[in-house]
Design a protein around this motif. Structure first.
Motif, PDB file in Angstrom:
ATOM      1  N   ASP A   1      -6.858   7.993  -1.127  1.00  0.00           N
ATOM      2  CA  ASP A   1      -5.571   8.576  -0.755  1.00  0.00           C
ATOM      3  C   ASP A   1      -4.423   7.575  -0.750  1.00  0.00           C
ATOM      4  N   PHE A   2      -4.652   6.390  -1.302  1.00  0.00           N
ATOM      5  CA  PHE A   2      -3.550   5.439  -1.427  1.00  0.00           C
ATOM      6  C   PHE A   2      -3.823   4.471  -2.575  1.00  0.00           C
ATOM      7  N   SER A   3      -2.781   3.769  -2.991  1.00  0.00           N
ATOM      8  CA  SER A   3      -2.877   2.793  -4.079  1.00  0.00           C
ATOM      9  C   SER A   3      -2.400   1.436  -3.590  1.00  0.00           C
ATOM     10  N   VAL A  43       2.723   3.126   2.853  1.00  0.00           N
ATOM     11  CA  VAL A  43       1.906   3.472   4.017  1.00  0.00           C
ATOM     12  C   VAL A  43       2.564   2.848   5.252  1.00  0.00           C
ATOM     13  N   GLY A  44       2.694   3.624   6.318  1.00  0.00           N
ATOM     14  CA  GLY A  44       3.335   3.147   7.534  1.00  0.00           C
ATOM     15  C   GLY A  44       4.841   3.322   7.542  1.00  0.00           C
ATOM     16  N   GLU A  45       5.400   3.833   6.461  1.00  0.00           N
ATOM     17  CA  GLU A  45       6.847   4.039   6.379  1.00  0.00           C
ATOM     18  C   GLU A  45       7.309   5.054   7.426  1.00  0.00           C
ATOM     19  N   SER A  46       8.381   4.726   8.152  1.00  0.00           N
ATOM     20  CA  SER A  46       8.890   5.643   9.171  1.00  0.00           C
ATOM     21  C   SER A  46      10.378   5.923   9.019  1.00  0.00           C
ATOM     22  N   PHE A 101       1.689  12.486   6.563  1.00  0.00           N
ATOM     23  CA  PHE A 101       0.576  11.804   5.893  1.00  0.00           C
ATOM     24  C   PHE A 101      -0.577  11.562   6.863  1.00  0.00           C
ATOM     25  N   LYS A 102      -1.799  11.651   6.338  1.00  0.00           N
ATOM     26  CA  LYS A 102      -2.980  11.419   7.173  1.00  0.00           C
ATOM     27  C   LYS A 102      -3.170   9.945   7.490  1.00  0.00           C
ATOM     28  N   LEU A 103      -2.812   9.077   6.541  1.00  0.00           N
ATOM     29  CA  LEU A 103      -3.002   7.642   6.743  1.00  0.00           C
ATOM     30  C   LEU A 103      -2.054   7.114   7.811  1.00  0.00           C
ATOM     31  N   ARG A 104      -2.580   6.242   8.667  1.00  0.00           N
ATOM     32  CA  ARG A 104      -1.774   5.651   9.728  1.00  0.00           C
ATOM     33  C   ARG A 104      -1.829   4.130   9.630  1.00  0.00           C
ATOM     34  N   PHE A 105      -0.678   3.495   9.785  1.00  0.00           N
ATOM     35  CA  PHE A 105      -0.588   2.038   9.814  1.00  0.00           C
ATOM     36  C   PHE A 105       0.561   1.700  10.749  1.00  0.00           C
ATOM     37  N   LYS A 106       0.405   0.668  11.551  1.00  0.00           N
ATOM     38  CA  LYS A 106       1.380   0.402  12.623  1.00  0.00           C
ATOM     39  C   LYS A 106       2.724  -0.121  12.134  1.00  0.00           C
ATOM     40  N   ARG A 107       2.815  -0.468  10.850  1.00  0.00           N
ATOM     41  CA  ARG A 107       4.078  -0.966  10.296  1.00  0.00           C
ATOM     42  C   ARG A 107       4.121  -0.625   8.818  1.00  0.00           C
ATOM     43  N   PHE A 109       0.877  -1.170   0.000  1.00  0.00           N
ATOM     44  CA  PHE A 109       0.000   0.000   0.000  1.00  0.00           C
ATOM     45  C   PHE A 109       0.915   1.220   0.000  1.00  0.00           C
ATOM     46  N   VAL A 110       0.715   2.120  -0.970  1.00  0.00           N
ATOM     47  CA  VAL A 110       1.554   3.313  -1.038  1.00  0.00           C
ATOM     48  C   VAL A 110       0.690   4.565  -0.971  1.00  0.00           C
ATOM     49  N   HIS A 111       1.261   5.621  -0.404  1.00  0.00           N
ATOM     50  CA  HIS A 111       0.547   6.890  -0.305  1.00  0.00           C
ATOM     51  C   HIS A 111       0.299   7.489  -1.687  1.00  0.00           C
ATOM     52  N   GLY A 112      -0.878   8.065  -1.861  1.00  0.00           N
ATOM     53  CA  GLY A 112      -1.194   8.780  -3.082  1.00  0.00           C
ATOM     54  C   GLY A 112      -1.696   7.881  -4.195  1.00  0.00           C
TER      55      GLY A 112
END
Length: 208
Positions: free
Chosen positions: A128-130, A156-159, A167-173, A89-92
Motif C-alpha cells: 500500500d505504499f512506495s 505517508v504521514g502527511e497532514s 489513509f490506513k497507513l499511519r506514521f508520526k511525521r 514513502f508515499v501512499h499507493g
C-alpha cells in the motif's frame, strides 16, 4: 555532526526540530543549538544555514562558518549546482519506475508562479505504499510534498496537504529524509558528498 572543517559544518537534523525560528521566535532550533555548541568550544565564528528542510523532515543540512562562506554555498544552490537526494514513502503504488515532475506553485511574496522540478525513481513497491528516491532540481518550499499530493501519492504521514484519516497507513511525521548532498566546497572547489542511512523511525516502518 556529520562533517566539520574550518569553513563548513554538515549536520544530521532530527525530525521535529526547526532549522531556524519561525515568526513566533522559537529558541530551540538547530541553528541555535549549533551556535551554542560553538560558543562552548570558544569558536569565534557563527554557523549560518545554507538551506533549510522542514521541521518534520530528517537529514542533512549544510552550515557555513561565517556569512561570506554562506553566500558562496547559497550561490551554488541558486545556480542549481547542488545535488540533493531524498528518500520518501508515499501512499499507493507509483506505476512509473522513474519520471520528472514539473509544475508550478504560487509565490505570495513575489506574486508569481514558481516552477517546481523533481526527479524520482521507485526503489521498492509494497502493498500500500512506495519507497522513492527523489532529486529536487528546484528548491521551493514544501515542493516534494505538494507535487506528490498533486500526483495522487501524498507522502505517508502527511497532514497538511492530505488528510491522514483518508489513509490506513499511519506514521508520526512526514516520511521524508534528506539522505545525500553533493556540492563544490566553497574554498577548495572540490566536489564533496555526504550520505546518511535512513533514520530509525523510517527503518522501523519498513520492518513492520
Amino acid at each position: 555532526m556529520v562533517f566539520e572543517d574550518n569553513y563548513l559544518i554538515v549536520v544530521n537534523k532530527p525530525s521535529g526540530l526547526l532549522t531556524i525560528p519561525t515568526p513566533k521566535g522559537e529558541t530551540d532550533t538547530l541553528t541555535h543549538l549549533l551556535n551554542k555548541r560553538l560558543d562552548e568550544l570558544k569558536v569565534e565564528v557563527n554557523a549560518y544555514p545554507c538551506h533549510r528542510i522542514d521541521r518534520e523532515t530528517s537529514g542533512l543540512i549544510v552550515y557555513a562558518k561565517g556569512k561570506s562562506i554562506q553566500a558562496r554555498v547559497m550561490e551554488e544552490f541558486k545556480k542549481r549546482r547542488v545535488k540533493k537526494t531524498y528518500i520518501a514513502f508515499v501512499h499507493g503504488i507509483v506505476r512509473k519506475d522513474f519520471d520528472t515532475l514539473k509544475s508550478y506553485v504560487y509565490n505570495k511574496d513575489k506574486k508569481k508562479n514558481d516552477l517546481m522540478i523533481t526527479r524520482f525513481r521507485v526503489i521498492e513497491r509494497r502493498g500500500d505504499f512506495s519507497v522513492l528516491e527523489l532529486e529536487p532540481v528546484t528548491g521551493r518550499k514544501n515542493q516534494i510534498r505538494i507535487q506528490f499530493r498533486d500526483l495522487g501519492h501524498p507522502l505517508v504521514g502527511e497532514s497538511v496537504y492530505a488528510f491522514r484519516k483518508d489513509f490506513k497507513l499511519r506514521f508520526k511525521r512526514t516520511a521524508l529524509h534528506a539522505k545525500a548532498i553533493e556540492f563544490a566546497h566553497p574554498v577548495t572547489g572540490k566536489r564533496v558528498r555526504f550520505v546518511l542511512p535512513l533514520p530509525e523511525d523510517m527503518e522501523n516502518f519498513l520492518k513492520r
